[in-house]
Design an enzyme around this catalytic site. Structure first.
Site, PDB file in Angstrom:
ATOM      1  N   HIS A  55      42.939  44.007  45.296  1.00  0.00           N
ATOM      2  CA  HIS A  55      43.704  43.151  46.226  1.00  0.00           C
ATOM      3  C   HIS A  55      42.755  42.418  47.160  1.00  0.00           C
ATOM      4  CE1 HIS A  55      47.152  45.555  44.985  1.00  0.00           C
ATOM      5  NE2 HIS A  55      46.486  46.644  45.330  1.00  0.00           N
ATOM      6  N   HIS A  87      41.459  38.463  53.792  1.00  0.00           N
ATOM      7  CA  HIS A  87      42.451  37.704  53.005  1.00  0.00           C
ATOM      8  C   HIS A  87      41.964  36.254  53.027  1.00  0.00           C
ATOM      9  CE1 HIS A  87      45.459  41.039  53.253  1.00  0.00           C
ATOM     10  NE2 HIS A  87      44.812  41.272  54.383  1.00  0.00           N
ATOM     11  N   GLU A  97      46.747  35.201  56.971  1.00  0.00           N
ATOM     12  CA  GLU A  97      48.096  35.770  56.844  1.00  0.00           C
ATOM     13  C   GLU A  97      48.933  35.344  58.050  1.00  0.00           C
ATOM     14  OE1 GLU A  97      47.599  40.070  55.565  1.00  0.00           O
ATOM     15  OE2 GLU A  97      48.236  38.978  53.775  1.00  0.00           O
ATOM     16  N   HIS A 110      40.811  41.846  58.700  1.00  0.00           N
ATOM     17  CA  HIS A 110      41.627  42.937  59.272  1.00  0.00           C
ATOM     18  C   HIS A 110      40.795  44.200  59.431  1.00  0.00           C
ATOM     19  CE1 HIS A 110      45.538  40.927  57.641  1.00  0.00           C
ATOM     20  NE2 HIS A 110      45.154  40.429  58.814  1.00  0.00           N
ATOM     21  N   THR A 190      50.653  44.344  55.352  1.00  0.00           N
ATOM     22  CA  THR A 190      51.037  43.064  54.733  1.00  0.00           C
ATOM     23  C   THR A 190      50.988  43.126  53.203  1.00  0.00           C
ATOM     24  OG1 THR A 190      48.767  42.245  54.710  1.00  0.00           O
ATOM     25  CG2 THR A 190      50.092  41.803  56.701  1.00  0.00           C
ATOM     26  N   THR A 191      50.652  44.320  52.669  1.00  0.00           N
ATOM     27  CA  THR A 191      50.723  44.511  51.215  1.00  0.00           C
ATOM     28  C   THR A 191      51.487  45.811  50.977  1.00  0.00           C
ATOM     29  OG1 THR A 191      48.700  45.835  51.113  1.00  0.00           O
ATOM     30  CG2 THR A 191      48.443  43.458  50.859  1.00  0.00           C
TER      31      THR A 191
END
Ligand SMILES: CC[C@H](C)CCC(=O)Nc1ccc(S(N)(=O)=O)cc1
Ligand SMILES: [Zn+2]
Length: 252
Positions: A55, A87, A97, A110, A190-191
């Site tokens: 990811h 991200h 994000e 993050h 967020t995932t």
């Protein structure tokens, strides 16, 4: 169908009341005089490894004691640094994000921390409403970032999903912007599993990295070495989610 719009099938909390990320509208955030500054004690932090989890690219830390913590601001306890990751998009105009008045940054860092005062393990904290504190830092494109090369130089070692390599003596303090002014609100991972366990602290000022440095993140793959399909790791960001009445507070 595997992207963010399908996550609710397996994770119904995707339609919950405190999902992340969100669009932050600065003039609608309430300045709270009771919000103290955040304090980062990363001086004795111990990075362990860097990995590609399919990811994102993740740097993990030794969180067996309080050697690197974030405290203050909206936090009632010190929260221990567990890992940081990024991200990003496929081009400079999107990738973060959180958005600010509808505008995206090229990337978002993050720093994930957990409440080791109230909970025994990270996994337990990750399911508690005050279990995690994630510090979000926007990345803008411009000049080279003087310290980011330490990370981008290691990315070729973790090109494939499931790859991991040693990554010692990295202190993320070098990735902070000059000001620690922030917005804060209650949100989620967020995932998947999208647990609603995150106190978000999003710094107002971005750091600047070059397109070249950001391009190195895009050579990572979502896919493993054994897979015949090679899928570039990019656009690994979730779009903003409904605020559902939540208040965003602003530090002074
Ligand atoms: C149950 C254990 C834990 C959920 C599984 C591993 C994990 O740490 N996930 C995670 C961490 C941070 C974010 S984000 N992008 O900072 O919101 C998203 C997902
Ligand atoms: Zn993240």
């Amino acid at each position: 169908l595997t992207g963010p719009s399908a996550w609710h099938n397996k994770y119904p909390v995707a339609h919950g009341s405190r999902q992340s990320p969100i669009d932050i509208v600065p003039h609608q955030a309430s300045r709270d005089p009771n919000l103290s500054q955040i304090v980062l004690n990363y001086d004795r932090c111990t990075s362990i490894n860097i990995s590609n989890n399919g990811h994102s690219v993740v740097v993990e830390f030794d969180d067996t004691d309080d050697r690197s913590v974030i405290q203050g601001g909206p936090l009632d306890n010190p929260y221990r640094l567990k890992q940081f990751h990024f991200h990003w998009g496929e081009k400079g105009c999107e990738g973060s994000e959180h958005t600010v008045s509808g505008n995206s940054y090229a990337s978002e860092l993050h720093l994930v921390h957990w409440n080791a005062v109230k909970y025994k393990t990270f996994d337990e904290a990750a399911t508690a409403p005050d279990g995690l504190a994630v510090l979000g830092i926007f990345l803008d494109t411009g000049d080279d970032h003087r310290w980011l090369h330490t990370i981008t130089d290691a990315l070729y070692m973790v090109k494939f999903k499931g790859s991991i390599t040693d990554f010692k003596d990295f202190n993320p303090k070098c990735l902070l912007p000059s000001s620690l002014h922030y917005w804060t609100y209650l949100g989620s991972l967020t995932t998947p599993p999208l647990h609603e366990s995150v106190i978000w602290i999003v710094l107002k000022d971005p750091i600047t990295v070059s397109e070249k440095q950001l391009g190195k993140f895009r050579m990572l793959l979502f896919t493993g070495e054994e897979e015949d399909q090679r899928l570039r790791m990019e656009n690994n960001f979730r779009p903003p989610q409904p605020l559902k009445g939540r208040k965003v507070r602003s530090s002074n």
